[in-house]
Design an enzyme around this catalytic site. Structure first.
Site, PDB file in Angstrom:
ATOM      1  N   SER A  21      51.035  -2.364 -27.411  1.00  0.00           N
ATOM      2  CA  SER A  21      50.081  -3.296 -28.014  1.00  0.00           C
ATOM      3  C   SER A  21      49.659  -4.353 -26.997  1.00  0.00           C
ATOM      4  CB  SER A  21      50.720  -3.996 -29.219  1.00  0.00           C
ATOM      5  OG  SER A  21      51.095  -3.061 -30.198  1.00  0.00           O
ATOM      6  N   ARG A  46      50.278 -13.347 -27.737  1.00  0.00           N
ATOM      7  CA  ARG A  46      51.074 -13.119 -28.952  1.00  0.00           C
ATOM      8  C   ARG A  46      50.279 -13.492 -30.205  1.00  0.00           C
ATOM      9  NH1 ARG A  46      55.798 -11.136 -30.536  1.00  0.00           N
ATOM     10  NH2 ARG A  46      56.374 -10.786 -28.375  1.00  0.00           N
ATOM     11  N   HIS A  49      48.119 -10.615 -30.806  1.00  0.00           N
ATOM     12  CA  HIS A  49      48.961  -9.537 -31.314  1.00  0.00           C
ATOM     13  C   HIS A  49      49.220  -9.719 -32.814  1.00  0.00           C
ATOM     14  CE1 HIS A  49      53.104  -7.761 -31.933  1.00  0.00           C
ATOM     15  NE2 HIS A  49      52.495  -6.744 -31.385  1.00  0.00           N
TER      16      HIS A  49
END
Lengths: 214, 214
Positions: A21, A46, A49
């Site tokens: 990812s 992040r 994500h």
């Protein structure tokens, strides 16, 4: 398992999925011609994500040296106070506790509910007052309530209480942008997501990004 | 309180803020020329309220009569199973319990962790197997793990177990779109957010939207 050509299941081990990812996120940032300052990169990635939303590249704001300050705070055992149980539940509390820090959310406290009613304030605002009495540095991770940010600003201006760090990521349409701008106008160390977007998941993701770096 | 012209704090009672937010969302939907089918409107608007992201108008997919089916399930006491403690924590469990339903998340169960390790599966997939043994109708509210959706699909195809309802809103870059397409290809009643976006907050918001309508 049936799959269309376009949407193929990749058989990866669970631990490989996160790695893959982040590779995709990095590739797409390059494709979009976006460069993120090295210090902030792991946080921005992040957040992407967590949200699958590249808009955060444009809106995440970091005060000077914010990442270093937040790392130091966690390393030295700072607590985290959230404004939702969802954010609390998303933070990796076991990893945080290794450094001596605890995560709290006072939103469901009976005392907070009672005081909020008596004083005609939001529970989030009362929670912030309660958190300001914690006798160690506190990182505020706000993913929902603009009134939490407004209360932190008022405490800072009116009582001299200075939060060690503010993560400001409430989401919404009323007072959200204005509340973020209030904190942006102070010298409190912050990571703020300017604009309407954010959420408990975003606030938790920012906390975890830093915890995982240590 | 200092405010820039552009970002003014509106002094509203807490209960007025949600109302005003939904008014803004409705106004902006009109400005964007977007019409949402009446049955789905309160769900789509609550998802926008949770995310401040109008993209969901384009990606939320409802199976035939999905909203009526989900309302009936909750009214008759169906349980909800989530794939994250964040989603569990976001669902209004007190309101759900008035209809006889409970919300569960098995992700932190020791037994689930052990089985996942032994069988080299994700905890999310093992959680779904465990949930499929619940002896009443279950609404699955998936906001994180594509492997949860994949496992539900496998159970349906291979064992004949049919989930009463699937809310499919995992977020991410690997297998997320493909997992959603698997459920979209079945006759399981669903609300699925096509594409990469979603999250525990989105899954919880969809549950709460329906609970609040009853």
């Amino acid at each position: 398992m049936e799959n269309t050509e376009q949407h193929k299941i990749e058989y990866l081990l669970p631990e490989e999925i996160e790695k893959r990812s982040f590779e995709i996120i990095s590739e797409e940032l390059v494709q979009r011609g976006i460069q993120i300052p090295a210090e902030e990169e792991f946080i921005t990635k992040r957040v992407i994500h967590t949200s699958a939303d590249f808009d955060y590249v444009q809106t995440l704001c970091f005060s000077n040296g914010a990442v270093t300050i937040m790392k130091d705070l966690i390393r030295k055992g700072a607590d985290i106070v959230t404004d939702t149980n969802m954010a609390l539940s998303g933070i990796n509390k076991r990893a945080l506790s290794k450094f001596g820090g605890m995560a709290h959310c006072f939103m469901a406290d009976e005392e907070v509910a009672l005081l909020a009613k008596q004083r005609n304030m939001t529970r989030a605002a009362v929670s912030m007052e309660k958190a300001s009495a914690i006798e160690k540095p506190v990182i505020f991770a706000i993913g929902n309530a603009p009134t939490a940010l407004i209360k932190l600003y008022e405490l800072f201006r009116e009582t001299g209480y200075k939060p060690a760090f503010v993560i400001g990521a409430p989401v919404g349409f009323v007072n959200v942008e204005a509340a973020k701008e209030l904190i942006l106008g102070t010298d409190i160390p912050y990571i703020i997501n300017r604009g309407r977007k954010g959420g408990s998941n975003i606030a938790a993701a920012i906390c975890n990004a830093v915890i995982y770096q240590l």
